[in-house]
Enzyme design. Structure first.
Site, PDB file in Angstrom:
ATOM      1  N   GLU A 146      -8.140   1.805 -12.430  1.00  0.00           N
ATOM      2  CA  GLU A 146      -7.521   3.013 -11.865  1.00  0.00           C
ATOM      3  C   GLU A 146      -6.365   3.501 -12.735  1.00  0.00           C
ATOM      4  O   GLU A 146      -6.263   4.702 -13.039  1.00  0.00           O
ATOM      5  CB  GLU A 146      -7.040   2.740 -10.435  1.00  0.00           C
ATOM      6  CG  GLU A 146      -8.208   2.565  -9.466  1.00  0.00           C
ATOM      7  CD  GLU A 146      -7.791   2.285  -8.027  1.00  0.00           C
ATOM      8  OE1 GLU A 146      -8.647   2.407  -7.142  1.00  0.00           O
ATOM      9  OE2 GLU A 146      -6.622   1.917  -7.788  1.00  0.00           O
TER      10      GLU A 146
ATOM     11  N   LYS B 148      -0.253   5.462  -5.889  1.00  0.00           N
ATOM     12  CA  LYS B 148      -1.362   5.485  -6.863  1.00  0.00           C
ATOM     13  C   LYS B 148      -2.227   6.725  -6.672  1.00  0.00           C
ATOM     14  O   LYS B 148      -2.541   7.440  -7.627  1.00  0.00           O
ATOM     15  CB  LYS B 148      -2.169   4.192  -6.709  1.00  0.00           C
ATOM     16  CG  LYS B 148      -3.376   3.995  -7.576  1.00  0.00           C
ATOM     17  CD  LYS B 148      -4.671   4.599  -7.104  1.00  0.00           C
ATOM     18  CE  LYS B 148      -5.121   4.274  -5.721  1.00  0.00           C
ATOM     19  NZ  LYS B 148      -5.682   2.964  -5.507  1.00  0.00           N
TER      20      LYS B 148
ATOM     21  N   GLU C 208     -26.357  14.876  -0.419  1.00  0.00           N
ATOM     22  CA  GLU C 208     -27.726  14.994   0.095  1.00  0.00           C
ATOM     23  C   GLU C 208     -28.695  14.077  -0.656  1.00  0.00           C
ATOM     24  O   GLU C 208     -29.769  13.746  -0.147  1.00  0.00           O
ATOM     25  CB  GLU C 208     -28.220  16.440   0.044  1.00  0.00           C
ATOM     26  CG  GLU C 208     -28.479  16.971  -1.346  1.00  0.00           C
ATOM     27  CD  GLU C 208     -29.040  18.404  -1.346  1.00  0.00           C
ATOM     28  OE1 GLU C 208     -29.902  18.704  -0.514  1.00  0.00           O
ATOM     29  OE2 GLU C 208     -28.600  19.204  -2.182  1.00  0.00           O
TER      30      GLU C 208
ATOM     31  N   TYR D 223      -9.790  -3.383  -9.917  1.00  0.00           N
ATOM     32  CA  TYR D 223      -9.426  -2.066  -9.379  1.00  0.00           C
ATOM     33  C   TYR D 223      -8.185  -1.486 -10.091  1.00  0.00           C
ATOM     34  O   TYR D 223      -8.181  -0.334 -10.514  1.00  0.00           O
ATOM     35  CB  TYR D 223      -9.006  -2.188  -7.910  1.00  0.00           C
ATOM     36  CG  TYR D 223     -10.048  -2.479  -6.879  1.00  0.00           C
ATOM     37  CD1 TYR D 223     -10.557  -1.453  -6.097  1.00  0.00           C
ATOM     38  CD2 TYR D 223     -10.461  -3.770  -6.610  1.00  0.00           C
ATOM     39  CE1 TYR D 223     -11.464  -1.714  -5.072  1.00  0.00           C
ATOM     40  CE2 TYR D 223     -11.364  -4.047  -5.591  1.00  0.00           C
ATOM     41  CZ  TYR D 223     -11.864  -3.003  -4.835  1.00  0.00           C
ATOM     42  OH  TYR D 223     -12.744  -3.263  -3.824  1.00  0.00           O
TER      43      TYR D 223
ATOM     44  N   HIS E 136     -27.300  21.241   1.744  1.00  0.00           N
ATOM     45  CA  HIS E 136     -27.672  21.747   0.427  1.00  0.00           C
ATOM     46  C   HIS E 136     -26.838  22.971   0.030  1.00  0.00           C
ATOM     47  O   HIS E 136     -26.636  23.850   0.871  1.00  0.00           O
ATOM     48  CB  HIS E 136     -29.159  22.133   0.427  1.00  0.00           C
ATOM     49  CG  HIS E 136     -29.665  22.500  -0.923  1.00  0.00           C
ATOM     50  ND1 HIS E 136     -29.871  21.565  -1.913  1.00  0.00           N
ATOM     51  CD2 HIS E 136     -29.964  23.711  -1.460  1.00  0.00           C
ATOM     52  CE1 HIS E 136     -30.303  22.192  -2.994  1.00  0.00           C
ATOM     53  NE2 HIS E 136     -30.364  23.484  -2.747  1.00  0.00           N
TER      54      HIS E 136
ATOM     55  N   CYS F 295       0.821  -1.212   0.000  1.00  0.00           N
ATOM     56  CA  CYS F 295       0.000   0.000   0.000  1.00  0.00           C
ATOM     57  C   CYS F 295       0.856   1.263   0.000  1.00  0.00           C
ATOM     58  O   CYS F 295       0.656   2.166  -0.808  1.00  0.00           O
ATOM     59  CB  CYS F 295      -0.928  -0.013   1.212  1.00  0.00           C
ATOM     60  SG  CYS F 295      -1.932   1.466   1.333  1.00  0.00           S
TER      61      CYS F 295
ATOM     62  N   CYS G 248      -1.626   1.805  -2.895  1.00  0.00           N
ATOM     63  CA  CYS G 248      -2.595   2.885  -2.615  1.00  0.00           C
ATOM     64  C   CYS G 248      -1.990   4.284  -2.576  1.00  0.00           C
ATOM     65  O   CYS G 248      -2.539   5.211  -3.179  1.00  0.00           O
ATOM     66  CB  CYS G 248      -3.284   2.668  -1.274  1.00  0.00           C
ATOM     67  SG  CYS G 248      -3.331   1.007  -0.651  1.00  0.00           S
TER      68      CYS G 248
HETATM   69  P1  NDP Z   1      -8.786  -7.955  -9.111  1.00  0.00           P
HETATM   70  O1  NDP Z   1      -8.811  -9.282  -8.494  1.00  0.00           O
HETATM   71  O2  NDP Z   1      -9.525  -6.846  -8.484  1.00  0.00           O
HETATM   72  O3  NDP Z   1      -9.273  -8.009 -10.632  1.00  0.00           O
HETATM   73  C1  NDP Z   1      -8.614  -8.705 -11.612  1.00  0.00           C
HETATM   74  C2  NDP Z   1      -9.602  -8.963 -12.732  1.00  0.00           C
HETATM   75  O4  NDP Z   1      -8.872  -9.203 -13.935  1.00  0.00           O
HETATM   76  C3  NDP Z   1     -10.439 -10.200 -12.505  1.00  0.00           C
HETATM   77  O5  NDP Z   1     -11.557  -9.904 -11.748  1.00  0.00           O
HETATM   78  C4  NDP Z   1     -10.760 -10.646 -13.923  1.00  0.00           C
HETATM   79  O6  NDP Z   1     -11.963 -10.027 -14.340  1.00  0.00           O
HETATM   80  C5  NDP Z   1      -9.608 -10.101 -14.750  1.00  0.00           C
HETATM   81  N1  NDP Z   1      -8.727 -11.193 -15.197  1.00  0.00           N
HETATM   82  C6  NDP Z   1      -8.307 -12.270 -14.497  1.00  0.00           C
HETATM   83  N2  NDP Z   1      -7.526 -13.041 -15.253  1.00  0.00           N
HETATM   84  C7  NDP Z   1      -7.427 -12.449 -16.450  1.00  0.00           C
HETATM   85  C8  NDP Z   1      -6.747 -12.756 -17.650  1.00  0.00           C
HETATM   86  N3  NDP Z   1      -5.994 -13.856 -17.759  1.00  0.00           N
HETATM   87  N4  NDP Z   1      -6.877 -11.898 -18.688  1.00  0.00           N
HETATM   88  C9  NDP Z   1      -7.629 -10.789 -18.573  1.00  0.00           C
HETATM   89  N5  NDP Z   1      -8.293 -10.447 -17.463  1.00  0.00           N
HETATM   90  C10 NDP Z   1      -8.195 -11.279 -16.417  1.00  0.00           C
HETATM   91  O7  NDP Z   1      -7.245  -7.664  -9.261  1.00  0.00           O
HETATM   92  P2  NDP Z   1      -6.397  -6.345  -9.275  1.00  0.00           P
HETATM   93  O8  NDP Z   1      -5.091  -6.824  -9.791  1.00  0.00           O
HETATM   94  O9  NDP Z   1      -7.074  -5.225  -9.975  1.00  0.00           O
HETATM   95  O10 NDP Z   1      -6.333  -5.946  -7.732  1.00  0.00           O
HETATM   96  C11 NDP Z   1      -5.740  -6.827  -6.787  1.00  0.00           C
HETATM   97  C12 NDP Z   1      -6.212  -6.512  -5.393  1.00  0.00           C
HETATM   98  O11 NDP Z   1      -5.766  -5.243  -5.005  1.00  0.00           O
HETATM   99  C13 NDP Z   1      -7.724  -6.528  -5.251  1.00  0.00           C
HETATM  100  O12 NDP Z   1      -8.060  -7.595  -4.423  1.00  0.00           O
HETATM  101  C14 NDP Z   1      -8.077  -5.225  -4.597  1.00  0.00           C
HETATM  102  O13 NDP Z   1      -8.806  -5.452  -3.424  1.00  0.00           O
HETATM  103  C15 NDP Z   1      -6.753  -4.560  -4.269  1.00  0.00           C
HETATM  104  N6  NDP Z   1      -6.791  -3.153  -4.707  1.00  0.00           N
HETATM  105  C16 NDP Z   1      -7.662  -2.286  -4.119  1.00  0.00           C
HETATM  106  C17 NDP Z   1      -7.724  -0.967  -4.532  1.00  0.00           C
HETATM  107  C18 NDP Z   1      -8.684  -0.030  -3.888  1.00  0.00           C
HETATM  108  O14 NDP Z   1      -9.210  -0.342  -2.843  1.00  0.00           O
HETATM  109  N7  NDP Z   1      -8.964   1.127  -4.501  1.00  0.00           N
HETATM  110  C19 NDP Z   1      -6.858  -0.467  -5.590  1.00  0.00           C
HETATM  111  C20 NDP Z   1      -6.006  -1.459  -6.161  1.00  0.00           C
HETATM  112  C21 NDP Z   1      -5.985  -2.749  -5.711  1.00  0.00           C
HETATM  113  P3  NDP Z   1     -13.031 -10.857 -15.242  1.00  0.00           P
HETATM  114  O15 NDP Z   1     -13.196 -12.172 -14.568  1.00  0.00           O
HETATM  115  O16 NDP Z   1     -14.252  -9.977 -15.195  1.00  0.00           O
HETATM  116  O17 NDP Z   1     -12.410 -10.968 -16.579  1.00  0.00           O
END
Ligand code: NDP
Length: 465
Positions: free
Chosen positions: A180, A50, A459, A176, A454, A42, A47
Site C-alpha cells: 500500500e 493511510k 457485473e 499489505y 450494465h 487503525c 487504516c
Molecule cells: P504482513 O504480515 O501482512 O506481511 C509482512 C510480510 O513481510 C511477510 O508476509 C513476509 O513476506 C515479509 N517479511 C517478513 N520478514 C521479512 C524480512 N525480514 N525481510 C523482508 N520481508 C520480510 O505485515 P504488514 O506489516 O504488511 O501488516 C501487518 C498487519 O496489518 C497485517 O496482519 C494486516 O492484516 C494488517 N493490515 C491490513 C491492511 C488492510 O486490511 N488493508 C492494511 C495494512 C495492514 P514473505 O514471507 O513473502 O517474504
C-alpha cells in the site's frame, strides 16, 4: 467481593472501544485505559490516515487519464506538508470524537498505561484499580529487521510524520503495508523501490491477485527488487545506503534512498503488561532469529479460546494481540461478541470464517473466502475456477494498459462459491457486497441467476463462464 469496576479495558483501539461501549450499554461499570491517543492503530496511524493518503495519491493518475477524455494536460504540483498536516488534523478530530463517544456511553477514560498486578488488579499511574473482568486489547506495533542500522529506517507509524517527501523511497516487505505505501508514495511522485524476499508479494492471497497487483505496480514504474534481503543500513551523505543479498548471487549489492520504510509484520504490544503476574499465557516464538518488538515476535500472541477468554478465566483478550485475523472489523466483532456474552446475557462466538479484506494498492484488490491454491489443497481436482481479465471501460480512452481481474473459486461437488477475488478499481466496495453472498453459502448457480448492472465491472461476477 466488590470491585471498583465490572470491566476494565486495557487499550482504546478498535477492539477495546467497541467492547467497552457495548458492555456499558448493558449497565456495566466500565473504565478504559489508554496511554496514547484514543482510536488505536487503525484510526491514529493505520487504516484511516493511510486511506486519506491513498485518495491523495490517486489524483496523479486521474490527471493523466483525463487527457484521453478531452481535458487539457494538468500542470500540477504536490505539497507534502499540506497533506501531512491535513491528515494529522483529521486524526486529532477523530481522537476527540472517540473520546466523546466514550463519554456518551458512560465509559470512564483513564489516559494512561495500565499494567496487570494480579487477575483482578491493574496499576495505573501508581494507583491500584480492581475489576471483576479485564479485557486486554493492546494491539501491536511494527517490528524492524535484526540487522545493523535498522534504527535509520521508519515503520508505517513514521510515514505519516516524515518532514519531507522522499525523492526515492525503498520499501522493505511484501505484505499489505509495504504494498500500500509503495503505491501511495509512487502516486504522490516519489521514486519507489520495493524489496521482497521472494518473487511474489502478498503471500496468502490468491495467485491471480498477487500477480495482478505486482504486474501493474511494475508497469506503473515501481522497481520491485525480488529475492532480496537487506543486510545493513548506513547513513551516508545521499541518504540511507542499504546493503542487500540476492538469491543465487555471491556478492552483495547496494541501493541508496532518502528514506527506508520497513513493513515486515507486526508484533503484539505485550511487553511489561504484567501477563505473568495475572496468569495470562501467551504463544511465544522461541526462534531467536525472528525480528522482535521488546522481546515479542510477529508470531507471539495471547492465547484465547473462541470466546476470547485467556488462560485466566476472568481475563479476556481481543484484536491484534491475539493474532487471529489482524483487521479492525475483526477486533470490533470480537470485542462486541465478548461484551454480549459476558454482560448482555447473549452468549455468542464471533465467526472468523469468510472475512473479506482489501489491499488499498493501485490497482486495488479485495478477496473473500479462500484462494484457488487453498481450495485445491482441500478439494483437489473438484475445484472449479472462473476467471476474467479485461480492460475496464474507463480505460477505453486513457491509453493505459490497465487490467481488471475477477475470479470465483467454486467447490465442484456442491457448486458452492468458496472464494471471490478481484483486482481493479473499487474492488473493496464490490467484494464487500459479494462477501454477503459467500458468507450465506451462495452457489455459482445463485451468482448466475443474478442479473448484472450494465455497464459495470461488478457485473462480471454474475456472467463468468
Ligand atoms: P504482513 O504480515 O501482512 O506481511 C509482512 C510480510 O513481510 C511477510 O508476509 C513476509 O513476506 C515479509 N517479511 C517478513 N520478514 C521479512 C524480512 N525480514 N525481510 C523482508 N520481508 C520480510 O505485515 P504488514 O506489516 O504488511 O501488516 C501487518 C498487519 O496489518 C497485517 O496482519 C494486516 O492484516 C494488517 N493490515 C491490513 C491492511 C488492510 O486490511 N488493508 C492494511 C495494512 C495492514 P514473505 O514471507 O513473502 O517474504
Amino acid at each position: 467481593m466488590a470491585y471498583d469496576y465490572d470491566l476494565f479495558v486495557i487499550g482504546a483501539g478498535s477492539g477495546g472501544l467497541a467492547a467497552s461501549k457495548r458492555a456499558a450499554s448493558y449497565g456495566a461499570k466500565v473504565a478504559i485505559a489508554e496511554g496514547d491517543l484514543v482510536g488505536g492503530t487503525c484510526v491514529i496511524r493505520g487504516c484511516v490516515p493511510k486511506k486519506l493518503m491513498v485518495y491523495a495519491s490517486k489524483f496523479s493518475h486521474l490527471y493523466e487519464d483525463a487527457v484521453g477524455y478531452g481535458w487539457s494536460k494538468v500542470e500540477s504540483s504536490f505539497d507534502w506538508q499540506k497533506l501531512v498536516t491535513a491528515v494529522d488534523n483529521e486524526v486529532m478530530r477523530l481522537n476527540q470524537l472517540h473520546i466523546n463517544f466514550l463519554e456518551k456511553a458512560g465509559v470512564e477514560l483513564i489516559k494512561s498505561r495500565a499494567t496487570l498486578l494480579d487477575p483482578h488488579t491493574v496499576e495505573v499511574d501508581g494507583r491500584k484499580i480492581t475489576a471483576d473482568k479485564i479485557l486486554i486489547a493492546v494491539g501491536g506495533e511494527a517490528v524492524k529487521p535484526n540487522v545493523p542500522g535498522a534504527e535509520y529506517t521508519v515503520t508505517s507509524r513514521g510515514m505519516f510524520h516524515l518532514q519531507e517527501q522522499p525523492k526515492h523511497l525503498v520499501v522493505i516487505g511484501a505484505g499489505y503495508i509495504a504494498v500500500e505505501f509503495a503505491c501511495i508514495m509512487h502516486g504522490l511522485g516519489s521514486q519507489v523501490s520495493l524489496m521482497i524476499r521472494t518473487d511474489r508479494i502478498l503471500k496468502g492471497f490468491d495467485d491471480d491477485v498477487r500477480s495482478g497487483i505486482q504486474d501493474a505496480m511494475t508497469q506503473h514504474g515501481i522497481n520491485i527488487i525480488c529475492n532480496s534481503e537487506a543486510k545493513k543500513f548506513e547513513k551516508v551523505s545521499e541518504g540511507i545506503k542499504i546493503t542487500f543479498s540476492e538469491k543465487g548471487k555471491d556478492t552483495e549489492s547496494t541501493i541508496t534512498a532518502d528514506a527506508v520504510l520497513v513493513a515486515i509484520g507486526r508484533a503484539p504490544n505485550l511487553a511489561e503488561l504484567g501477563l505473568e503476574k495475572a496468569g495470562v499465557e501467551t504463544i511465544f516464538c522461541e526462534d531467536e532469529e525472528m525480528p522482535r518488538l521488546h522481546g515479542y515476535s510477529v508470531n507471539c500472541a495471547i492465547t484465547v479460546d473462541e470466546y476470547s477468554r485467556t488462560s485466566q478465566p476472568n481475563i479476556f483478550a481481543v484484536g491484534d494481540c491475539t493474532n487471529r485475523i489482524n483487521l479492525t472489523p475483526v477486533a470490533i466483532g470480537e470485542g462486541r461478541a465478548f461484551a454480549d456474552t459476558e454482560f448482555g446475557n447473549n452468549s455468542r462466538i464471533f465467526s472468523h470464517q469468510d472475512v473479506a479484506s482489501a489491499v488499498f494498492s493501485q490497482p486495488e484488490a479485495a478477496s473473500v473466502g479462500i484462494s484457488e491454491a487453498e481450495a485445491r489443497q482441500k478439494l483437489g481436482d473438484a475445484v472449479k475456477t472462473y476467471r476474467a481479465r479485461f480492460r475496464p471501460m474507463f480505460h477505453s480512452f486513457t491509453g493505459a494498459d490497465e487490467k481488471v481481474t475477477v475470479k470465483l473459486v467454486v467447490d465442484g461437488n456442491t457448486d458452492r462459491v468458496l472464494g471471490a477475488h478481484m483486482v481493479g478499481e473499487n474492488a473493496a466496495e464490490i467484494i464487500q457486497g459479494i462477501a454477503i453472498a459467500v458468507k450465506m453459502g451462495a452457489t455459482k448457480k445463485d451468482f448466475d441467476a443474478t442479473v448484472g448492472i450494465h455497464p459495470s465491472t461488478a457485473e462480471e461476477f454474475v456472467t463468468l463462464r
